[in-house]
Motif scaffolding. Structure first.
Motif, PDB file in Angstrom:
ATOM      1  N   PRO A  95       0.795  -1.237   0.000  1.00  0.00           N
ATOM      2  CA  PRO A  95       0.000   0.000   0.000  1.00  0.00           C
ATOM      3  C   PRO A  95       0.828   1.288   0.000  1.00  0.00           C
ATOM      4  CG  PRO A  95       0.080  -0.902   2.203  1.00  0.00           C
ATOM      5  CD  PRO A  95       0.849  -1.852   1.315  1.00  0.00           C
ATOM      6  N   TYR A 149      -1.910   3.025  -6.663  1.00  0.00           N
ATOM      7  CA  TYR A 149      -2.620   3.457  -5.463  1.00  0.00           C
ATOM      8  C   TYR A 149      -4.090   3.055  -5.534  1.00  0.00           C
ATOM      9  CZ  TYR A 149      -3.019   6.019  -1.150  1.00  0.00           C
ATOM     10  OH  TYR A 149      -3.203   6.347   0.168  1.00  0.00           O
ATOM     11  N   TYR A 153      -5.293   0.584  -2.708  1.00  0.00           N
ATOM     12  CA  TYR A 153      -6.308   1.134  -1.820  1.00  0.00           C
ATOM     13  C   TYR A 153      -7.508   0.192  -1.754  1.00  0.00           C
ATOM     14  CZ  TYR A 153      -9.869   4.162   0.130  1.00  0.00           C
ATOM     15  OH  TYR A 153     -10.874   4.678   0.914  1.00  0.00           O
ATOM     16  N   GLU A 157      -8.991  -1.782   1.484  1.00  0.00           N
ATOM     17  CA  GLU A 157     -10.397  -1.615   1.871  1.00  0.00           C
ATOM     18  C   GLU A 157     -11.095  -2.966   2.002  1.00  0.00           C
ATOM     19  OE1 GLU A 157     -12.587   1.155   2.590  1.00  0.00           O
ATOM     20  OE2 GLU A 157     -10.570   1.862   3.040  1.00  0.00           O
TER      21      GLU A 157
END
Length: 175
Positions: A95, A149, A153, A157
């Motif tokens: 990440p 990203y 991301y 999540e």
């Protein structure tokens, strides 16, 4: 009529699958960033047009006109799907923004050093103007960060939601 059918507004759409999100991210990223690169060409920030992707495989002057530009940008978007899938397979668990920056730099090196002989519209690296090199590196870095990203991301999540569900399930089981 059941209550479920009566309250259609309370029904939720099924969320998009992760792989679909990766494909759409790749397609959008390729179209968006190659479109911006075309504007950089128009404003003389780079000497490389998006249509260089068509040069090895097509014949005719159409490829340097508006149709060739549009086809090139869409084709770059399709190729970008593969690039996003490679990121998904290899790097989605990292990440960090620096992984996306590194991915963009690797893509730049791949295109300008390894694949350069395939594209006659791209001069050898040592013959390129400084503005072209700087602009291209920046676009590749931004593209890598966008792809990286976005995918990382979404991965984090999904992990967070799964952890939250497990915690909620444990709370229900413990009660």
């Amino acid at each position: 009529m059941t209550e479920e059918n009566q309250l259609e507004q309370n029904q939720r759409e099924k969320p998009m699958s992760f792989i679909t999100m990766v494909i759409l991210t790749g397609l959008f990223g390729g179209i968006f960033w190659s479109g911006l690169a075309y504007f950089a060409y128009v404003f003389n920030l780079t000497e490389i047009r998006p249509t260089v992707i068509l040069e090895p495989w097509t014949i005719g002057d159409w490829k340097v006109g508006w149709l060739g530009t549009v086809v090139s940008i869409v084709l770059i978007g399709v190729i970008s799907i593969v690039v996003a899938l490679i990121y998904y397979v290899a790097l989605r668990k990292f990440p960090s923004i620096f992984v996306g920056i590194g991915y963009g730099i690797v893509l730049f090196l791949l295109v300008f050093f390894v694949l350069n002989p395939i594209f006659p519209g791209i001069s050898p690296f040592n013959e390129l103007e400084r503005n072209t090199i700087i602009t291209s590196v920046c676009f590749y870095i931004l593209y890598g960060v966008f792809i990286g990203y976005s995918i990382s991301y979404e991965e984090s999540e999904l992990k967070y939601k799964a952890m939250k569900e497990r915690k909620g399930q444990q709370d229900v089981n413990n009660a």
